[in-house]
Design a protein around this motif. Structure first.
Motif, short mmCIF file in Angstrom:
data_model
loop_
_atom_site.label_atom_id
_atom_site.label_comp_id
_atom_site.label_asym_id
_atom_site.label_seq_id
_atom_site.Cartn_x
_atom_site.Cartn_y
_atom_site.Cartn_z
N GLU A 37 -13.83 28.67 18.55
CA GLU A 37 -15.07 27.88 18.52
C GLU A 37 -16.13 28.49 17.61
N GLY A 38 -16.32 29.80 17.70
CA GLY A 38 -17.33 30.47 16.87
C GLY A 38 -17.06 30.32 15.39
N SER A 39 -15.80 30.35 14.99
CA SER A 39 -15.44 30.20 13.58
C SER A 39 -15.78 28.81 13.07
N VAL A 40 -15.50 27.81 13.89
CA VAL A 40 -15.76 26.43 13.47
C VAL A 40 -17.27 26.17 13.41
N ILE A 41 -18.01 26.68 14.40
CA ILE A 41 -19.47 26.52 14.39
C ILE A 41 -20.06 27.19 13.14
N LYS A 42 -19.56 28.37 12.81
CA LYS A 42 -20.05 29.08 11.61
C LYS A 42 -19.74 28.27 10.35
N ALA A 43 -18.53 27.72 10.28
CA ALA A 43 -18.16 26.89 9.12
C ALA A 43 -19.04 25.65 9.05
N LEU A 44 -19.25 24.99 10.19
CA LEU A 44 -20.09 23.80 10.23
C LEU A 44 -21.50 24.12 9.74
N SER A 45 -22.03 25.24 10.18
CA SER A 45 -23.36 25.66 9.74
C SER A 45 -23.40 25.86 8.23
N ARG A 46 -22.36 26.47 7.68
CA ARG A 46 -22.29 26.70 6.24
C ARG A 46 -22.20 25.37 5.48
N TRP A 47 -21.44 24.41 6.01
CA TRP A 47 -21.34 23.09 5.36
C TRP A 47 -22.69 22.38 5.42
N GLU A 48 -23.34 22.47 6.59
CA GLU A 48 -24.61 21.78 6.77
C GLU A 48 -25.72 22.36 5.90
N ASN A 49 -25.64 23.64 5.60
CA ASN A 49 -26.67 24.29 4.80
C ASN A 49 -26.31 24.37 3.32
N GLY A 50 -25.18 23.78 2.94
CA GLY A 50 -24.78 23.74 1.54
C GLY A 50 -24.24 25.03 0.99
N HIS A 51 -23.87 25.98 1.87
CA HIS A 51 -23.33 27.27 1.41
C HIS A 51 -21.85 27.19 1.07
N SER A 52 -21.18 26.18 1.61
CA SER A 52 -19.77 25.95 1.28
C SER A 52 -19.46 24.49 1.56
N ARG A 53 -18.28 24.09 1.14
CA ARG A 53 -17.84 22.71 1.37
C ARG A 53 -16.58 22.74 2.23
N PRO A 54 -16.41 21.73 3.05
CA PRO A 54 -15.21 21.69 3.89
C PRO A 54 -13.95 21.52 3.03
N THR A 55 -12.87 22.15 3.47
CA THR A 55 -11.58 21.93 2.81
C THR A 55 -11.14 20.50 3.09
N SER A 56 -10.11 20.05 2.41
CA SER A 56 -9.64 18.68 2.63
C SER A 56 -9.23 18.47 4.09
N PHE A 57 -8.69 19.50 4.73
CA PHE A 57 -8.31 19.37 6.14
C PHE A 57 -9.54 19.06 6.98
N TYR A 58 -10.58 19.88 6.83
CA TYR A 58 -11.79 19.67 7.62
C TYR A 58 -12.51 18.40 7.19
N PHE A 59 -12.46 18.07 5.89
CA PHE A 59 -13.10 16.83 5.47
C PHE A 59 -12.46 15.65 6.18
N GLY A 60 -11.13 15.67 6.32
CA GLY A 60 -10.45 14.59 7.04
C GLY A 60 -10.92 14.47 8.47
N LEU A 61 -11.09 15.61 9.13
CA LEU A 61 -11.58 15.59 10.51
C LEU A 61 -13.03 15.09 10.56
N LEU A 62 -13.86 15.60 9.65
CA LEU A 62 -15.26 15.17 9.62
C LEU A 62 -15.38 13.68 9.32
N ALA A 63 -14.54 13.18 8.42
CA ALA A 63 -14.55 11.75 8.11
C ALA A 63 -14.23 10.93 9.35
N GLU A 64 -13.27 11.40 10.14
CA GLU A 64 -12.94 10.70 11.38
C GLU A 64 -14.10 10.79 12.37
N VAL A 65 -14.66 11.97 12.53
CA VAL A 65 -15.76 12.18 13.48
C VAL A 65 -16.97 11.32 13.12
N PHE A 66 -17.31 11.26 11.82
CA PHE A 66 -18.49 10.52 11.40
C PHE A 66 -18.17 9.10 10.94
#
Length: 110
Positions: A37-66
């Motif tokens: 959980e902590g790893s995903v929250i950290k990644a989400l925070s980085r995506w939200e703050n523009g420090h990194s972009r989600p990989t295609s795997f995570y983009f697929g999940l985010l696309a489904e979620v949103f």
């Protein structure tokens, strides 16, 4: 800097933990589990703050979620368990293949 991930989360009134729960559910539907959980929250925070972009795997999940349309970016790809070196390499290879295809299409048009 506010990114679309943060904006969409705020528009829905979700916390990062709400997004995490939805990401985990989307991953389960695809037959995979997320890292800790902590790893995903950290990644989400980085995506939200523009420090990194989600990989295609995570983009697929985010696309489904949103509930994003399929053409809103990269498409989800089947990958091994996220968080492993193999998963990240496979995700990066898929992204490179997608970009190579786009370059090829652009070259054909030019």
């Amino acid at each position: 800097m506010e990114t679309r991930w943060k904006r969409m989360r705020f528009e829905r009134g979700w916390s990062q933990r709400d997004v995490l729960r939805r990401l985990a559910a989307a991953a389960r539907r695809q037959g995979v589990t997320l890292p800790a959980e902590g790893s995903v929250i950290k990644a989400l925070s980085r995506w939200e703050n523009g420090h990194s972009r989600p990989t295609s795997f995570y983009f697929g999940l985010l696309a489904e979620v949103f509930d994003l349309p399929p053409d809103a970016g990269t498409v989800p790809v089947a990958v091994p368990k996220p968080g492993t070196v193999t998963a990240e390499l496979k995700s990066l290879r898929a992204e490179v293949e997608r970009l190579a295809e786009l370059v090829s299409r652009l070259a054909a048009v030019a």
